[in-house]
Structure formats: C-alpha cells, structure tokens
Design an enzyme around this catalytic site. Structure first.
Site, PDB file in Angstrom:
ATOM      1  CG  ASP A  27      -3.586   5.843  -2.358  1.00 32.01           C
ATOM      2  OD1 ASP A  27      -4.690   5.658  -1.802  1.00 32.01           O
ATOM      3  OD2 ASP A  27      -2.501   5.733  -1.756  1.00 32.01           O
ATOM      4  CD  GLU A  80      -4.158   1.393   2.731  1.00 29.05           C
ATOM      5  OE1 GLU A  80      -3.086   1.893   3.094  1.00 29.05           O
ATOM      6  OE2 GLU A  80      -4.445   1.233   1.533  1.00 29.05           O
TER       7      GLU A  80
END
Ligand code: GLC
Length: 637
Positions: free
Chosen positions: A317, A523
C-alpha cells in the site's frame, strides 16, 4: 588445363564462400534483431526467462518501484528504469482534466520507460473503486456497500466492464480494485468500500474481476493472471488480509482473530479472486494478531504465494513498508528489508525512489535479500505485463474516449442505484404504505443536506481522496434534480436544506422527502465512534417528520444511529453512497421500479452493541442482515 577452368574453381569457391557468408551474416543479423522477449508468439514463461536473463540488478529493482505521477518526469522514468506509476486520490494532470490530458500525460511517462535499454513498458495504477472516480465527468457508481445490497454479481461484472472502458478512455491500464475487505465493524472509515459483513457476498462480488480484466479463455488455467485486451485493465484485490476486522474498526489497526476466523471470514474472497485470474493483490496496512501484514512473510509468501498459488504480483500500500515501523519511516532500511523479504513484489514507494533503490541494492549486494527474491518479484511483475499485452500495446490512445461518462454507463449506474436502495420502513402501519409516492400532487417538500449535493451523494474517493461537497466538481444528477424530473410538472416542489417548523407547518405539503447522512470521508478520516447523522440532519428529521408524511433517505457509507427517529418517520430508506446517477433514487421512490435491495450488513440499535454481525450470539439489531422491504412497480397506464 584451360585458364577458364583454373579461374572457375577459385571463382566457384569464392561464390560459395560469399553465399555461405551472406546467409550466415543474414542469420546472425536476424539473430541479433530477433529478441525473444519481444516476440508475442513466444510463451510468456519463455519471454520472462529471456528478459530476466538480460536484466541488470538496477533494471530489476526499477521494476519493483511504483511512484506517484506528481513531480514525475519521463527522464526519471528512463534514468531510474521505473516500472510503474500511480495516481493517488486526487493526483490528476490538472483540475477537471480531460481524457486527452490523461492520455498525453500517460504517453509522456511511457515514452520514458520505453526509452530504457530494454524498453520495458510501465503499468499505471489508479483507485477506480466506484467507477473512474478521479476523473472529471466519469460515471460514478454506488460504492461497494450499495453494490452488496443488490446481491447482483452480474450487475457488478457489468460495472467492471464499464469501469475498465472508462479507465482505458484515459489511457490507464491498472485499477486498485476491487476492495474485498469484509467490514466487521461500521465504525471503520472504509466500511463503505466493503461489499458486506458476509464473506460469501464479498466472494460473489469478486465477479467484478471478470469485468475489469475479462473472462478467462478456456485454454488458460484458472489462477493465472489474465487481462484480455485493450479494453481491459489489470485488477487488484485488496487489502490482504483482514483489513476489515480491526479492533473497533480503527483503520490500519490490529485484527485480533484466530487462524480459523481469518480463513473463514477474511480469506475466501482472495481465494475467489485468484481463481478469477486477478493480476495483483495489495497488502493491508493492518496487523494480524500484532504482526504487520507488510512484514508478514508467512501469510504473503507462505500462504498467498505458496498455498493459494497466487501467480500475479503483490503490491504494497501507499508507504505501506514505511509504516512497518513506528514512527513511520523511522528505520527505512529495516522497512525495505522486511517488506521485500515478506514477499512484496512492487513497492508503492511513492516518492523517495533514490533512497529505496540505494537501500534495496545494498541489501542484495550484502546478501541480506537473496537474488532469488528479486527474481521472484520481477518475474511476477513481468508475467502481468506480458499477460496484459503491454509490450505489444504500451501506448494510450483515443479508442475509448467516448466511453468516459457515456449515457450507457450512466444508465447502468442508475440501475445499480435502484437495486442498491434498501427500504427499511414503509408506512406507520403495514396497511398504509407511503411508498411509492404519487408523482401528481399539489405541493411537496424536499429537505436535508444531502438532497442537492452531488459530492455528498458520491462520498469519498471522488475527484479527490476525501471527496467533496457541492454540485460543480463533476457531472451527475442530484436527488433533488431527479425528483424534479420525475414528478408531474404541476406538482410544486419546495426545497430547503434545513427547514424550520414554521415552513413545514405553514404549507400544506402532501409529503416530504428528507435526505440526510454523512459528509464524504476516506480511510482513517472516516473512523467514527459515534456514527451520527451529520448536523443539522437530526434537526431536519425532527422539524419535518411527525408534522407531514415523510420518507427519510440515509445517504451514508454505513448504518448510522437512527433508532430514536424511527417512530416519527413514515418511510425509511438506506441509500448508501449512490454516486452521480440520482435518477435511480427517484425511480424507486415514485414506483417506476420496485425496491429490491437487502441489507449487506447489520443495522445496529445502539452503539454499545458493536461489533455485531449476523451469526453472532445475542444478535439483536434494529434491522438484521438481509432485511429489506419490497414494493411493486406501478404499472404505467
Ligand atoms: C491508499 C489506500 C489504498 C489505495 C492506495 C493508493 O492509502 O489504502 O486502498 O489503493 O493508497 O491510492
């Protein structure tokens, strides 16, 4: 012996020599110009072997790097042999960039990659997670939680097909989608990116991979990465593994669960994704029982690559290896070692490439990282690039430009919106349903913060990372506009974002439509321990419902606290984050289509019940997983 004969023998010999020399030289020349890895008729394994055999360590490490497009140049791509770029949320060529702007940007960078000694084309990734959501005027589909409510994997595959076309319209060839998280706690800021709390639904929705990448031909065995042509893109199942199971839904935190629980809840969709030929898998920021996933060799190499036999490449990521340590990036040498050793093949660096290159080179030269690990990573990356035809078609072109935001895609998104809405209450008693609403009536009220706000109805990961407020960021139809288009021209609409009691009581409204919910987030910015409707939403419900018949639309990424208001509400709809096609909301409100959606996740009564998922003991929700009332479409006269 005649002079002729004497002369003829050397002449014949000379001619023979010239003939042999020419054919040998020609063969040698052809051999020189014949480069096996560039021959699409060769098996992919042969092309990989040939290319790997030619590559230096510097060229191999360059393939393992993914950088953000920001501050990038063709010269850096060329000089550092960079193999991949990305656009993070909101990282665009310019504000409201056109498809041509994206194509030109892509080709500038690709030219850099193709100018390297071996001319290995770059792969460019983007978070197209509910349509091509970074791009101006792209079709924005409902977020995954809404798609889970449809239970329609055929529809989701079609969305993949449409999304791949819109991605290719901008020249890009790789999507960081689907997110196959199994969100087990709605307090998680990414719960709307999860199709469901049920691993079976999430597994079914991986059919979107067939849409994005193409159906796997009979002659290609299952489990092999496959991208079928210039109208398809490489996909990315994410985030491996257990991202949706963290404590209290805290993003990037710790998933505490035993091996059986991890396998039965969070792993099935990865198994399905691999069978469906997914090209890449992204590692989760989260930890499993205290072990950072980005440093978890047992799960990434031992289980994903060896047991599940994943043959594509594993990508980190964004700064995922930096977060192996705390503070972030506090020991980058260890982060690089731990991430690459774990089995990560491509690192989303995404900026400090010289530091990464120097450190990884040092790890290899000092044998902390064996060359076999580098070769495994690079061969996987090359397998994906060869399988998607990137060497034969490295350039972006305008073939699909007209697909961006096409009416056909918007109609598909409208169908998805219709099927995603879940009707939770319809009338204060069963024999007096409020929905479907009459189109022809004297006067109606449309109220709430989410009735006339395209940004709110799209949610996060739209035009920017965190999403926006307002109606001028891209093209679409608000809920208010859709209502106005649906009702009879003689029906008067009064719109107020935050009506007071006086307005409600001084008008004789036939009914009210109230749209409230959450402001956009992505997020960790969406982590919430209170799950409340954004102000002044509760106040709008209090001022409107109870005084006039009202249908309340909850525009949110997850279940919210609604129990205190249910008694005063006549009809209640979970609308999730529908995207640009607000007409889909009106279609079911006014009965052009019936409600069919079913809850993809449990709707809690009170926060202290969380986490609470179907199958749990003491399961006592406000609305259970799978719940959803149906209505019949009104037959047009
Ligand atoms: C983000 C997300 C991931 C995304 C990546 C690139 O932090 O965790 O889902 O694909 O970075 O934008």
């Amino acid at each position: 012996m005649s002079s002729t004969k004497t002369i003829s023998i050397p002449l014949v010999g000379l001619l023979l020599f010239l003939c042999c020399w020419t054919s040998t030289a020609k063969a040698a020349a052809e051999k020189e110009y014949y480069v096996k890895y560039k021959d699409p008729k060769q098996p992919i394994s042969a092309r990989i072997k040939d290319l790997m055999g030619r590559m230096t360590l510097e060229e191999k490490i360059g393939q393992m790097i993914q950088l953000d497009r920001e501050n990038m140049t063709a010269e850096i791509m060329r000089d550092y042999k960079i193999g991949s770029l990305l656009s993070a949320g909101g990282s665009v060529p310019r504000f409201k960039a056109t498809a041509l702007d994206w194509i030109n940007m892509f080709n500038t960078f690709q030219n850099g990659s193709l100018s390297t000694r071996l001319g290995i084309p770059m792969i460019y990734g983007i978070d197209a997670v509910h349509g091509h959501n970074n791009v101006y005027k792209a079709t924005i589909f409902p977020h995954n939680i809404g798609l889970g409510a449809t239970r329609d994997k055929e529809l989701v595959k079609k969305i993949g097909i449409a999304t791949a076309l819109e991605i290719r319209a901008t020249g890009i060839n790789y999507a960081f989608a689907p997110c196959i998280a199994v969100c087990r706690d709605p307090r998680w800021g990414r719960c709307y990116e999860s199709y469901s709390e049920d691993p079976e639904i999430v597994s079914e929705m991986t059919d979107i991979i067939y849409g994005l990448q193409g159906d796997i031909p009979q002659n290609i065995p299952k489990g092999i990465p496959f991208v079928g042509g210039k109208d398809k893109v490489a996909a990315c199942a994410k985030h491996f593994v257990g991202d949706g199971g963290t404590i209290k839904g805290i993003d990037e935190n710790n998933t505490v669960i035993d091996w059986h629980g991890l396998l039965s809840i969070h792993m099935p969709a990865y198994y399905q994704s691999i069978i469906k030929g997914v090209s890449t898998i992204m590692v989760s920021y989260s930890s499993w029982n205290g072990k950072k996933m980005h440093a978890n060799r047992n799960l990434v190499t031992g289980f994903l690559k060896k047991t599940l036999k994943f043959k594509g490449f594993v990508i980190s990521d964004w700064q995922g290896i930096d977060k192996i340590t705390y503070p972030v990036h506090s020991n980058y040498s260890y982060s690089v070692f731990a991430g690459v050793h774990a089995g990560i093949d491509m690192i989303m660096v995404p900026y400090n490439y010289t530091e990464f290159i120097d450190i990884l080179t040092d790890h290899v030269n000092n044998k902390r990282i064996p060359m076999s690990r580098i070769n495994d990573a690079v061969s996987r990356i090359l397998r994906v690039k060869f399988s998607m035809g990137l060497f034969e078609n490295p350039w972006a072109d305008q073939t699909f430009v007209d697909k961006l935001g096409s009416q056909g895609h918007r109609d598909l998104a409208r169908e998805a919106v219709r099927k995603s809405l879940v009707l939770l209450k319809n009338g204060k008693n069963a024999d007096s349903p409020l929905l479907p609403l009459p189109k022809n009536t004297s006067k109606i009220l449309v109220a709430g913060t989410h009735a006339n706000n395209l940004g709110y109805q799209c949610g996060g990961w739209t035009m920017t990372w965190q999403g926006l407020s307002g109606n001028n960021h891209t093209a679409g139809t608000t809920i208010l506009s859709a209502i106005a288009a649906a009702v009879d021209p003689n029906t008067e609409i009064v719109y107020s974002e935050n009506p007071d009691s006086e307005l409600v009581e001084s008008n004789n409204f036939s009914y009210a439509i109230v749209a409230v919910g959450e402001h956009p987030y992505a997020e960790m910015y969406g982590d919430s321990q209170n799950l409340t409707i954004a102000e002044p939403g509760p106040n709008v419900i209090n001022n409107v419902c109870g005084k006039v018949k009202c249908v309340v639309l909850i525009v949110s990424g997850r279940p919210l606290v609604i129990e205190p208001h249910v008694g005063s509400i006549d009809a209640l709809v979970a609308a999730w984050l529908p995207g640009t096609e607000g007409h889909g909301v009106a279609d079911v409100l006014f009965g052009d289509y019936g409600f069919t959606g079913k809850l993809p996740r449990t709707w809690f009564k009170t926060l202290d019940q969380l986490p609470m998922n179907v199958g749990d003991p003491h399961y006592d929700p406000l609305y259970p997983f799978g719940y959803g009332l149906s209505t019949n479409p009104i037959q047009s006269s």
